[in-house]
Design an enzyme around this catalytic site. Structure first.
Site, PDB file in Angstrom:
ATOM      1  N   ARG A   1       8.146   8.426   5.493  1.00 43.63           N
ATOM      2  CA  ARG A   1       8.822   7.179   5.681  1.00 43.63           C
ATOM      3  C   ARG A   1       9.823   7.206   4.668  1.00 43.63           C
ATOM      4  O   ARG A   1      10.000   7.674   3.589  1.00 43.63           O
ATOM      5  CB  ARG A   1       7.669   6.091   5.320  1.00 43.63           C
ATOM      6  CG  ARG A   1       7.307   5.345   6.340  1.00 43.63           C
ATOM      7  CD  ARG A   1       6.054   4.452   5.951  1.00 43.63           C
ATOM      8  NE  ARG A   1       6.417   3.482   4.917  1.00 43.63           N
ATOM      9  CZ  ARG A   1       5.309   2.551   4.772  1.00 43.63           C
ATOM     10  NH1 ARG A   1       4.148   2.336   5.316  1.00 43.63           N
ATOM     11  NH2 ARG A   1       5.820   1.843   3.738  1.00 43.63           N
TER      12      ARG A   1
ATOM     13  N   ARG B   1       8.634  -0.054  -5.682  1.00 49.53           N
ATOM     14  CA  ARG B   1       7.700  -0.707  -4.876  1.00 49.53           C
ATOM     15  C   ARG B   1       6.343  -0.958  -5.861  1.00 49.53           C
ATOM     16  O   ARG B   1       5.745  -1.942  -5.665  1.00 49.53           O
ATOM     17  CB  ARG B   1       7.084   0.101  -3.648  1.00 49.53           C
ATOM     18  CG  ARG B   1       8.173   0.083  -2.602  1.00 49.53           C
ATOM     19  CD  ARG B   1       8.076   1.316  -1.547  1.00 49.53           C
ATOM     20  NE  ARG B   1       6.827   1.000  -0.948  1.00 49.53           N
ATOM     21  CZ  ARG B   1       6.061   2.141  -0.299  1.00 49.53           C
ATOM     22  NH1 ARG B   1       6.845   3.232  -0.175  1.00 49.53           N
ATOM     23  NH2 ARG B   1       4.912   2.076   0.271  1.00 49.53           N
TER      24      ARG B   1
ATOM     25  N   ARG C   1       2.291  11.527   2.354  1.00 44.46           N
ATOM     26  CA  ARG C   1       2.241  10.707   3.344  1.00 44.46           C
ATOM     27  C   ARG C   1       3.074  11.399   4.685  1.00 44.46           C
ATOM     28  O   ARG C   1       3.894  11.525   4.690  1.00 44.46           O
ATOM     29  CB  ARG C   1       2.255   9.209   3.272  1.00 44.46           C
ATOM     30  CG  ARG C   1       1.965   8.635   4.435  1.00 44.46           C
ATOM     31  CD  ARG C   1       1.828   7.081   4.318  1.00 44.46           C
ATOM     32  NE  ARG C   1       2.926   6.265   3.604  1.00 44.46           N
ATOM     33  CZ  ARG C   1       3.001   5.187   3.302  1.00 44.46           C
ATOM     34  NH1 ARG C   1       2.095   4.431   3.564  1.00 44.46           N
ATOM     35  NH2 ARG C   1       3.855   4.673   2.574  1.00 44.46           N
TER      36      ARG C   1
ATOM     37  N   LYS D   1      -4.517   0.625   2.635  1.00 47.60           N
ATOM     38  CA  LYS D   1      -4.626  -0.704   3.465  1.00 47.60           C
ATOM     39  C   LYS D   1      -4.430  -0.338   4.758  1.00 47.60           C
ATOM     40  O   LYS D   1      -5.251  -0.785   5.785  1.00 47.60           O
ATOM     41  CB  LYS D   1      -3.665  -1.794   2.973  1.00 47.60           C
ATOM     42  CG  LYS D   1      -3.675  -2.020   1.619  1.00 47.60           C
ATOM     43  CD  LYS D   1      -2.675  -3.247   1.012  1.00 47.60           C
ATOM     44  CE  LYS D   1      -1.223  -2.926   1.374  1.00 47.60           C
ATOM     45  NZ  LYS D   1      -0.790  -1.616   0.510  1.00 47.60           N
TER      46      LYS D   1
ATOM     47  N   ARG E   1       2.037 -11.251  -0.039  1.00 49.16           N
ATOM     48  CA  ARG E   1       2.417 -10.348  -1.053  1.00 49.16           C
ATOM     49  C   ARG E   1       3.032 -11.118  -2.370  1.00 49.16           C
ATOM     50  O   ARG E   1       3.433 -10.688  -3.293  1.00 49.16           O
ATOM     51  CB  ARG E   1       3.653  -9.571  -0.412  1.00 49.16           C
ATOM     52  CG  ARG E   1       3.012  -8.098  -0.349  1.00 49.16           C
ATOM     53  CD  ARG E   1       4.336  -7.428   0.159  1.00 49.16           C
ATOM     54  NE  ARG E   1       4.243  -6.118  -0.021  1.00 49.16           N
ATOM     55  CZ  ARG E   1       3.991  -5.013   1.049  1.00 49.16           C
ATOM     56  NH1 ARG E   1       3.205  -5.681   1.944  1.00 49.16           N
ATOM     57  NH2 ARG E   1       3.869  -3.827   0.706  1.00 49.16           N
TER      58      ARG E   1
HETATM   59  P1  AP5 Z   1      -1.835   4.193   3.569  1.00 50.01           P
HETATM   60  O1  AP5 Z   1      -3.232   3.694   4.307  1.00 50.01           O
HETATM   61  O2  AP5 Z   1      -0.758   4.512   4.459  1.00 50.01           O
HETATM   62  O3  AP5 Z   1      -1.542   3.079   2.233  1.00 50.01           O
HETATM   63  P2  AP5 Z   1      -0.790   1.745   2.425  1.00 50.01           P
HETATM   64  O4  AP5 Z   1      -1.799   0.925   1.009  1.00 50.01           O
HETATM   65  O5  AP5 Z   1      -1.082   1.018   3.828  1.00 50.01           O
HETATM   66  O6  AP5 Z   1       0.396   1.946   1.957  1.00 50.01           O
HETATM   67  P3  AP5 Z   1       1.843   1.356   2.415  1.00 50.01           P
HETATM   68  O7  AP5 Z   1       2.800   2.247   1.478  1.00 50.01           O
HETATM   69  O8  AP5 Z   1       2.086   1.291   3.757  1.00 50.01           O
HETATM   70  O9  AP5 Z   1       1.755  -0.161   1.619  1.00 50.01           O
HETATM   71  P4  AP5 Z   1       2.917  -1.032   1.316  1.00 50.01           P
HETATM   72  O10 AP5 Z   1       2.009  -2.133   0.841  1.00 50.01           O
HETATM   73  O11 AP5 Z   1       3.652  -0.416  -0.171  1.00 50.01           O
HETATM   74  O12 AP5 Z   1       3.871  -0.807   2.481  1.00 50.01           O
HETATM   75  P5  AP5 Z   1       4.038  -1.813   3.761  1.00 50.01           P
HETATM   76  O13 AP5 Z   1       4.350  -0.849   4.915  1.00 50.01           O
HETATM   77  O14 AP5 Z   1       3.207  -2.744   3.799  1.00 50.01           O
HETATM   78  O15 AP5 Z   1      -2.229   5.472   2.643  1.00 50.01           O
HETATM   79  C1  AP5 Z   1      -1.216   6.290   1.682  1.00 50.01           C
HETATM   80  C2  AP5 Z   1      -1.528   7.703   1.856  1.00 50.01           C
HETATM   81  O16 AP5 Z   1      -2.633   8.073   1.317  1.00 50.01           O
HETATM   82  C3  AP5 Z   1      -1.561   8.364   3.415  1.00 50.01           C
HETATM   83  O17 AP5 Z   1      -1.041   9.509   3.441  1.00 50.01           O
HETATM   84  C4  AP5 Z   1      -3.294   8.199   3.701  1.00 50.01           C
HETATM   85  O18 AP5 Z   1      -3.522   9.213   4.403  1.00 50.01           O
HETATM   86  C5  AP5 Z   1      -3.610   8.620   2.169  1.00 50.01           C
HETATM   87  N1  AP5 Z   1      -4.923   8.151   1.892  1.00 50.01           N
HETATM   88  C6  AP5 Z   1      -5.492   6.628   2.462  1.00 50.01           C
HETATM   89  N2  AP5 Z   1      -6.633   6.494   1.750  1.00 50.01           N
HETATM   90  C7  AP5 Z   1      -6.875   7.775   1.056  1.00 50.01           C
HETATM   91  C8  AP5 Z   1      -7.995   7.908   0.352  1.00 50.01           C
HETATM   92  N3  AP5 Z   1      -9.051   6.872   0.062  1.00 50.01           N
HETATM   93  N4  AP5 Z   1      -8.012   8.973  -0.507  1.00 50.01           N
HETATM   94  C9  AP5 Z   1      -7.131   9.820  -0.244  1.00 50.01           C
HETATM   95  N5  AP5 Z   1      -6.168   9.814   0.390  1.00 50.01           N
HETATM   96  C10 AP5 Z   1      -5.893   8.555   1.139  1.00 50.01           C
HETATM   97  O19 AP5 Z   1       5.399  -2.544   3.507  1.00 50.01           O
HETATM   98  C11 AP5 Z   1       6.818  -1.642   3.305  1.00 50.01           C
HETATM   99  C12 AP5 Z   1       7.821  -2.746   3.003  1.00 50.01           C
HETATM  100  O20 AP5 Z   1       8.031  -3.721   3.568  1.00 50.01           O
HETATM  101  C13 AP5 Z   1       7.703  -3.315   1.308  1.00 50.01           C
HETATM  102  O21 AP5 Z   1       8.011  -2.410   0.452  1.00 50.01           O
HETATM  103  C14 AP5 Z   1       8.622  -4.578   1.579  1.00 50.01           C
HETATM  104  O22 AP5 Z   1      10.043  -4.237   1.422  1.00 50.01           O
HETATM  105  C15 AP5 Z   1       8.309  -4.876   3.082  1.00 50.01           C
HETATM  106  N6  AP5 Z   1       7.386  -5.865   3.222  1.00 50.01           N
HETATM  107  C16 AP5 Z   1       6.093  -5.708   4.060  1.00 50.01           C
HETATM  108  N7  AP5 Z   1       5.340  -6.801   3.963  1.00 50.01           N
HETATM  109  C17 AP5 Z   1       5.887  -7.641   3.192  1.00 50.01           C
HETATM  110  C18 AP5 Z   1       5.647  -9.155   2.680  1.00 50.01           C
HETATM  111  N8  AP5 Z   1       4.500  -9.660   3.146  1.00 50.01           N
HETATM  112  N9  AP5 Z   1       6.750  -9.704   2.034  1.00 50.01           N
HETATM  113  C19 AP5 Z   1       7.692  -9.030   1.723  1.00 50.01           C
HETATM  114  N10 AP5 Z   1       8.147  -7.766   1.865  1.00 50.01           N
HETATM  115  C20 AP5 Z   1       7.354  -7.172   2.815  1.00 50.01           C
END
Ligand code: AP5
Length: 224
Positions: A163, A174, A130, A16, A91
């Site tokens: 991270r 997660r 990552r 994402k 979410r």
């Molecule tokens: P990346 O692009 O970083 O993936 P992502 O989907 O953005 O992953 P996140 O871990 O950031 O998502 P998340 O939803 O768990 O965390 P968030 O920060 O939102 O890609 C991942 C890796 O794969 C990278 O190394 C990239 O290079 C590689 N990659 C990407 N595409 C690829 C491909 N096509 N092929 C190969 N490799 C690839 O949330 C963190 C925390 O915040 C949550 O756990 C929660 O506690 C809190 N939080 C955030 N939002 C909310 C909400 N709305 N409500 C409640 N809690 C929340």
């Protein structure tokens, strides 16, 4: 040109953030990633950051009552008048309903919820490798998208780090949270007729091309 109000859905590590960064460049729209907003709040020691940290460290979701205003305020600003890209919100069903209510209040509608689909095994492989830029949050992967110089961001030259929530036991939680609380949104947006699925197992450039093509088709259909 009609406005583009986009939600990016998908499990942790589905790409994402990787795609959100590219789509932001393509469409010049504000990009609101709740994970990035929360990590900045933790770094800055704000009230939100202090409350959110314990949930994030465990890989649990931060309660809806803390999250809803974070996004409701942003989509209502003039910056987002031509549209926005949301990553990581909504979410839960509660967050999705709150977003719908806000959009209705603003007299607007979501254009699409783009679901980036990848398997749990792929999530574990991706998050394990990552690397994230400490300054601006640019994303790399040691194997799939390596930086030109190890440990250094190609874009802003800052240090790359692992991270805190990319530890194996936290990744597992997660994923559980995603399946229990976020996956029901797939049916939620399918029922509304705005869900668009993308195969996230393809390389990042291919996923990006596919999403852009899909959005171009949507805009053409709107103009018919
Ligand atoms: P990346 O692009 O970083 O993936 P992502 O989907 O953005 O992953 P996140 O871990 O950031 O998502 P998340 O939803 O768990 O965390 P968030 O920060 O939102 O890609 C991942 C890796 O794969 C990278 O190394 C990239 O290079 C590689 N990659 C990407 N595409 C690829 C491909 N096509 N092929 C190969 N490799 C690839 O949330 C963190 C925390 O915040 C949550 O756990 C929660 O506690 C809190 N939080 C955030 N939002 C909310 C909400 N709305 N409500 C409640 N809690 C929340």
């Amino acid at each position: 040109m009609s406005e583009l109000n986009l939600v990016l859905l998908g499990p942790p590590g589905s790409g994402k953030g990787t795609q959100g960064e590219r789509l932001q460049q393509d469409f010049r729209l504000p990009y609101y990633a709740t994970g990035d907003i929360l990590r900045a709040a933790v770094r800055d020691g704000t009230d939100l950051g202090r409350k959110a940290k314990e949930y994030m460290d465990r890989g649990d979701l931060v309660p809806d009552e803390l999250m809803v205003d974070v996004i409701a305020e942003r989509v209502a600003t003039s910056d987002a008048a031509d549209g926005f890209i949301l990553d990581g919100f909504p979410r839960t069903t509660g967050q999705a309903e709150a977003l719908d209510a806000k959009m209705e209040e603003l007299g607007r509608e979501l254009t699409a919820a783009v679901l980036i689909e990848v398997s749990d095994d792929e999530v574990v492989r991706r998050l394990g490798g990552r690397r994230t830029c400490v300054k601006e949050g640019h994303i790399f992967h040691v194997e799939f998208d390596p930086p030109k110089n190890e440990g250094v961001c190609d874009i802003c030259g800052a240090r790359l780090e692992i991270r805190d929530d990319d530890k194996p036991e936290v990744i597992r939680n997660r994923l559980d949270q995603y399946h229990q609380k976020t996956e029901p949104l797939v049916a939620y947006y399918e029922d509304k007729g705005i869900l668009r699925r993308v195969d996230g197992a393809k390389p990042p450039d291919e996923v990006h091309d596919r999403i852009r093509a899909m959005l171009a088709t949507l805009r053409m259909e709107e103009q018919l």
